[in-house]
Design a protein around this motif. Structure first.
Motif, PDB file in Angstrom:
ATOM      1  N   GLN A 163       0.821  -1.206   0.000  1.00 66.06           N
ATOM      2  CA  GLN A 163       0.000   0.000   0.000  1.00 66.06           C
ATOM      3  C   GLN A 163       0.856   1.257   0.000  1.00 66.06           C
ATOM      4  OE1 GLN A 163      -2.352  -0.788   3.473  1.00 66.06           O
ATOM      5  NE2 GLN A 163      -3.814  -2.110   2.390  1.00 66.06           N
ATOM      6  N   HIS A 164       1.986   1.202   0.710  1.00 67.85           N
ATOM      7  CA  HIS A 164       2.867   2.376   0.772  1.00 67.85           C
ATOM      8  C   HIS A 164       3.411   2.724  -0.611  1.00 67.85           C
ATOM      9  CE1 HIS A 164       5.737   5.291   2.158  1.00 67.85           C
ATOM     10  NE2 HIS A 164       6.761   4.560   1.742  1.00 67.85           N
ATOM     11  N   LEU A 165       3.947   1.735  -1.337  1.00 64.14           N
ATOM     12  CA  LEU A 165       4.510   2.033  -2.651  1.00 64.14           C
ATOM     13  C   LEU A 165       3.432   2.437  -3.652  1.00 64.14           C
ATOM     14  CD1 LEU A 165       7.477  -0.373  -3.449  1.00 64.14           C
ATOM     15  CD2 LEU A 165       7.481   1.936  -2.509  1.00 64.14           C
ATOM     16  N   GLN A 166       2.285   1.772  -3.599  1.00 66.22           N
ATOM     17  CA  GLN A 166       1.205   2.154  -4.512  1.00 66.22           C
ATOM     18  C   GLN A 166       0.694   3.558  -4.202  1.00 66.22           C
ATOM     19  OE1 GLN A 166      -1.326  -1.591  -5.864  1.00 66.22           O
ATOM     20  NE2 GLN A 166      -0.872  -1.693  -3.667  1.00 66.22           N
ATOM     21  N   GLY A 167       0.685   3.922  -2.919  1.00 63.37           N
ATOM     22  CA  GLY A 167       0.282   5.265  -2.545  1.00 63.37           C
ATOM     23  C   GLY A 167       1.225   6.323  -3.072  1.00 63.37           C
ATOM     24  N   LEU A 168       2.472   5.909  -3.357  1.00 58.05           N
ATOM     25  CA  LEU A 168       3.450   6.823  -3.935  1.00 58.05           C
ATOM     26  C   LEU A 168       3.399   6.812  -5.468  1.00 58.05           C
ATOM     27  CD1 LEU A 168       6.495   6.073  -1.596  1.00 58.05           C
ATOM     28  CD2 LEU A 168       5.111   8.163  -1.640  1.00 58.05           C
ATOM     29  N   GLY A 169       2.444   6.078  -6.028  1.00 64.09           N
ATOM     30  CA  GLY A 169       2.258   6.081  -7.469  1.00 64.09           C
ATOM     31  C   GLY A 169       2.972   4.982  -8.235  1.00 64.09           C
ATOM     32  N   HIS A 170       3.613   4.046  -7.545  1.00 66.56           N
ATOM     33  CA  HIS A 170       4.317   2.960  -8.243  1.00 66.56           C
ATOM     34  C   HIS A 170       3.306   1.941  -8.764  1.00 66.56           C
ATOM     35  CE1 HIS A 170       8.376   4.240  -7.021  1.00 66.56           C
ATOM     36  NE2 HIS A 170       7.777   4.657  -5.911  1.00 66.56           N
ATOM     37  N   ARG A 171       3.437   1.600 -10.059  1.00 69.33           N
ATOM     38  CA  ARG A 171       2.488   0.682 -10.683  1.00 69.33           C
ATOM     39  C   ARG A 171       3.157  -0.551 -11.281  1.00 69.33           C
ATOM     40  NH1 ARG A 171      -0.037   2.871  -7.699  1.00 69.33           N
ATOM     41  NH2 ARG A 171      -1.891   4.195  -7.970  1.00 69.33           N
ATOM     42  N   LYS A 172       4.465  -0.650 -11.163  1.00 66.74           N
ATOM     43  CA  LYS A 172       5.188  -1.878 -11.505  1.00 66.74           C
ATOM     44  C   LYS A 172       6.138  -2.176 -10.344  1.00 66.74           C
ATOM     45  CE  LYS A 172       6.188  -3.066 -15.685  1.00 66.74           C
ATOM     46  NZ  LYS A 172       6.714  -3.228 -17.060  1.00 66.74           N
ATOM     47  N   ILE A 173       5.801  -3.233  -9.587  1.00 67.43           N
ATOM     48  CA  ILE A 173       6.485  -3.488  -8.310  1.00 67.43           C
ATOM     49  C   ILE A 173       7.006  -4.921  -8.284  1.00 67.43           C
ATOM     50  CG2 ILE A 173       6.225  -3.576  -5.807  1.00 67.43           C
ATOM     51  CD1 ILE A 173       3.973  -1.534  -6.051  1.00 67.43           C
ATOM     52  N   ALA A 174       8.286  -5.070  -7.928  1.00 62.77           N
ATOM     53  CA  ALA A 174       8.901  -6.389  -7.768  1.00 62.77           C
ATOM     54  C   ALA A 174       8.877  -6.773  -6.288  1.00 62.77           C
ATOM     55  CB  ALA A 174      10.336  -6.367  -8.287  1.00 62.77           C
ATOM     56  N   LEU A 175       8.477  -8.021  -6.025  1.00 62.30           N
ATOM     57  CA  LEU A 175       8.423  -8.554  -4.667  1.00 62.30           C
ATOM     58  C   LEU A 175       9.574  -9.543  -4.527  1.00 62.30           C
ATOM     59  CD1 LEU A 175       4.574  -9.300  -4.577  1.00 62.30           C
ATOM     60  CD2 LEU A 175       5.770  -7.093  -4.341  1.00 62.30           C
ATOM     61  N   VAL A 176      10.502  -9.263  -3.620  1.00 57.87           N
ATOM     62  CA  VAL A 176      11.755 -10.019  -3.541  1.00 57.87           C
ATOM     63  C   VAL A 176      11.781 -10.859  -2.272  1.00 57.87           C
ATOM     64  CG1 VAL A 176      14.270  -9.854  -3.533  1.00 57.87           C
ATOM     65  CG2 VAL A 176      12.902  -8.127  -4.762  1.00 57.87           C
ATOM     66  N   ALA A 177      11.941 -12.180  -2.443  1.00 57.17           N
ATOM     67  CA  ALA A 177      12.026 -13.091  -1.303  1.00 57.17           C
ATOM     68  C   ALA A 177      13.160 -14.070  -1.536  1.00 57.17           C
ATOM     69  CB  ALA A 177      10.706 -13.831  -1.107  1.00 57.17           C
ATOM     70  N   VAL A 252      14.115   4.518  -8.684  1.00 58.64           N
ATOM     71  CA  VAL A 252      13.400   3.368  -8.104  1.00 58.64           C
ATOM     72  C   VAL A 252      13.316   3.541  -6.590  1.00 58.64           C
ATOM     73  CG1 VAL A 252      14.101   1.767  -9.928  1.00 58.64           C
ATOM     74  CG2 VAL A 252      15.496   1.973  -7.854  1.00 58.64           C
ATOM     75  N   SER A 253      12.279   2.965  -6.013  1.00 58.01           N
ATOM     76  CA  SER A 253      12.118   2.952  -4.561  1.00 58.01           C
ATOM     77  C   SER A 253      12.316   1.528  -4.050  1.00 58.01           C
ATOM     78  CB  SER A 253      10.721   3.448  -4.164  1.00 58.01           C
ATOM     79  OG  SER A 253      10.594   4.836  -4.355  1.00 58.01           O
ATOM     80  N   VAL A 254      12.949   1.419  -2.871  1.00 59.36           N
ATOM     81  CA  VAL A 254      13.270   0.106  -2.290  1.00 59.36           C
ATOM     82  C   VAL A 254      12.801   0.066  -0.842  1.00 59.36           C
ATOM     83  CG1 VAL A 254      15.114  -1.531  -1.730  1.00 59.36           C
ATOM     84  CG2 VAL A 254      15.282  -0.129  -3.799  1.00 59.36           C
ATOM     85  N   MET A 255      12.161  -1.048  -0.483  1.00 63.64           N
ATOM     86  CA  MET A 255      11.716  -1.264   0.904  1.00 63.64           C
ATOM     87  C   MET A 255      12.208  -2.614   1.408  1.00 63.64           C
ATOM     88  SD  MET A 255       7.704  -0.092   0.895  1.00 63.64           S
ATOM     89  CE  MET A 255       7.593  -0.374   2.677  1.00 63.64           C
ATOM     90  N   LYS A 314      10.116   7.177  -2.484  1.00 64.89           N
ATOM     91  CA  LYS A 314       9.501   8.463  -2.785  1.00 64.89           C
ATOM     92  C   LYS A 314       8.526   8.262  -3.928  1.00 64.89           C
ATOM     93  CE  LYS A 314      11.718  11.672  -5.056  1.00 64.89           C
ATOM     94  NZ  LYS A 314      12.733  12.657  -5.496  1.00 64.89           N
ATOM     95  N   ALA A 315       7.868   9.320  -4.343  1.00 60.43           N
ATOM     96  CA  ALA A 315       6.895   9.230  -5.428  1.00 60.43           C
ATOM     97  C   ALA A 315       7.529   8.647  -6.683  1.00 60.43           C
ATOM     98  CB  ALA A 315       6.311  10.607  -5.711  1.00 60.43           C
ATOM     99  N   ALA A 316       6.768   7.804  -7.385  1.00 56.59           N
ATOM    100  CA  ALA A 316       7.257   7.186  -8.610  1.00 56.59           C
ATOM    101  C   ALA A 316       7.644   8.261  -9.630  1.00 56.59           C
ATOM    102  CB  ALA A 316       6.189   6.277  -9.191  1.00 56.59           C
ATOM    103  N   PRO A 317       8.716   8.030 -10.382  1.00 54.37           N
ATOM    104  CA  PRO A 317       9.119   9.023 -11.384  1.00 54.37           C
ATOM    105  C   PRO A 317       8.056   9.161 -12.469  1.00 54.37           C
ATOM    106  CG  PRO A 317      10.355   6.978 -11.664  1.00 54.37           C
ATOM    107  CD  PRO A 317       9.601   6.850 -10.384  1.00 54.37           C
ATOM    108  N   LYS A 318       7.888  10.355 -12.984  1.00 50.59           N
ATOM    109  CA  LYS A 318       6.913  10.577 -14.030  1.00 50.59           C
ATOM    110  C   LYS A 318       7.470  10.085 -15.363  1.00 50.59           C
ATOM    111  CE  LYS A 318       4.829  14.610 -11.761  1.00 50.59           C
ATOM    112  NZ  LYS A 318       4.515  16.048 -11.882  1.00 50.59           N
ATOM    113  N   THR A 319       6.617   9.430 -16.096  1.00 58.11           N
ATOM    114  CA  THR A 319       7.063   8.871 -17.376  1.00 58.11           C
ATOM    115  C   THR A 319       6.614   9.762 -18.541  1.00 58.11           C
ATOM    116  OG1 THR A 319       5.078   7.496 -17.454  1.00 58.11           O
ATOM    117  CG2 THR A 319       7.080   6.526 -16.512  1.00 58.11           C
TER     118      THR A 319
END
Length: 319
Positions: A163-177, A252-255, A314-319
């Protein structure tokens, strides 16, 4: 010289048995006299002998703590919290490391039993399940584990991260495990998936499938958000981005997860989900001592995770 019960008794003009009863809460001792005895014991820096308590109660006054891998910086923090929680209720702690190995974990449990532990707190090695070992046990894992006693709410932590990354406007997100055998990592990934909006594209990257994770290639595909199930893996991503000339958080944003000791000190400081290790430890020890005392323990309690917003998102970069 360490004061003894007879020293307190002599100073107050009472019997040794009265002092013992006042300090243990047994027998008939008036509240006023009990308070005087306990105050005197504190003033004299009296501490009970574990051997003496074992003879009186049949208990050692010691609990075991079995960790999955003490080289992981998360688990020394847990050990400190468990020791502090145990000390508050009069228990010492024996610590063993299973080195990420199921055989070593079983050996550690058997060793704790031979050393006379009254009960054991265990953070299981990934992919293992607890069996009845004939002693009270408190398991710190994740709510999806059947034997779980107490844990962080890992699935909800995954939801919060997504929710945090989507709230910052990110719409392509990698989930790393790292490993599919980890109940904790699976719960965190499941929480992330459940929180994804229909317009968000996501991909799960399991590090066990590759020697060198392709973080840079994902950026070339347009991924701008990365959520790792551990700060350790988030650090791997940050390092690869920095070496590849990718700016975090401008491009890119990293959590991560777990707020490890380095997470606030690196550049950029890492946004992460933190476990309340003190609260988890207190509940684990309470669950264990309830069993030791013959009381019904609370089972499978969950402790919320906390989002710590730092400089790596931070907010996703504008494309």
């Amino acid at each position: 010289m360490q004061p003894k019960l007879r020293d307190i008794a002599k100073d107050l003009g009472v019997s040794t048995a009265t002092v013992s009863n006042a300090l243990s809460g047994n027998g008939r001792v008036s509240a006023q006299l009990r308070d005087r005895i306990r105050a005197k014991a504190t003033a004299m820096a009296y501490s009970p002998s574990l051997q003496g308590r074992a003879l009186r109660t049949g208990r050692s006054g010691v609990i075991g703590l079995v960790l999955p891998d003490i080289s992981n910086p998360l688990f020394p923090a847990f050990a400190q919290s468990i020791e502090a929680a145990a000390e508050k209720v009069g228990y010492g702690v024996l610590i063993a490391d299973s080195h990420g190995n199921a055989g070593d974990q079983n050996d550690a449990l058997q060793r704790m039993m031979r050393q006379g532990a009254d009960g054991i707190v265990i953070i299981p090695r990934r992919g293992t399940r607890m069996k009845d070992i004939g002693l009270p046990v408190a398991v710190v894992d994740t709510p999806s584990t059947p034997e779980n006693s107490v844990s962080a709410d890992h699935k909800d932590g995954g939801r919060i991260a997504a929710q945090h990354l989507q709230g910052l406007g990110h719409r392509k997100i990698a989930l790393v495990a790292d490993s599919r055998n980890s109940s904790v990592q699976n719960d965190r990934i499941d929480g992330m998936k459940e929180a994804m909006n229909p317009e968000t594209e996501f991909r799960v990257l399991w590090l066990e499938d590759t020697r060198k994770p392709g973080f840079l290639s994902l950026v070339s595909e347009g991924f701008t958000g990365f959520i790792a199930t551990s700060d350790l893996h988030a650090l791997t991503a940050l390092t690869q981005f920095q070496r590849g000339g990718i700016s975090v958080p401008d491009q890119v944003s990293v959590m991560g997860f777990d707020d490890l000791a380095f997470s606030a000190a690196i550049t950029p400081s890492l946004t992460t989900l933190a476990q309340d290790t003190d609260q988890i430890a207190a509940r684990a020890v309470a669950c264990l001592t309830a069993q030791i005392d013959g009381r019904t323990p609370l089972k499978n309690t969950v402790v919320p995770m906390k989002l710590l917003k730092r400089d790596s998102t931070k907010a996703a970069p504008k494309t």
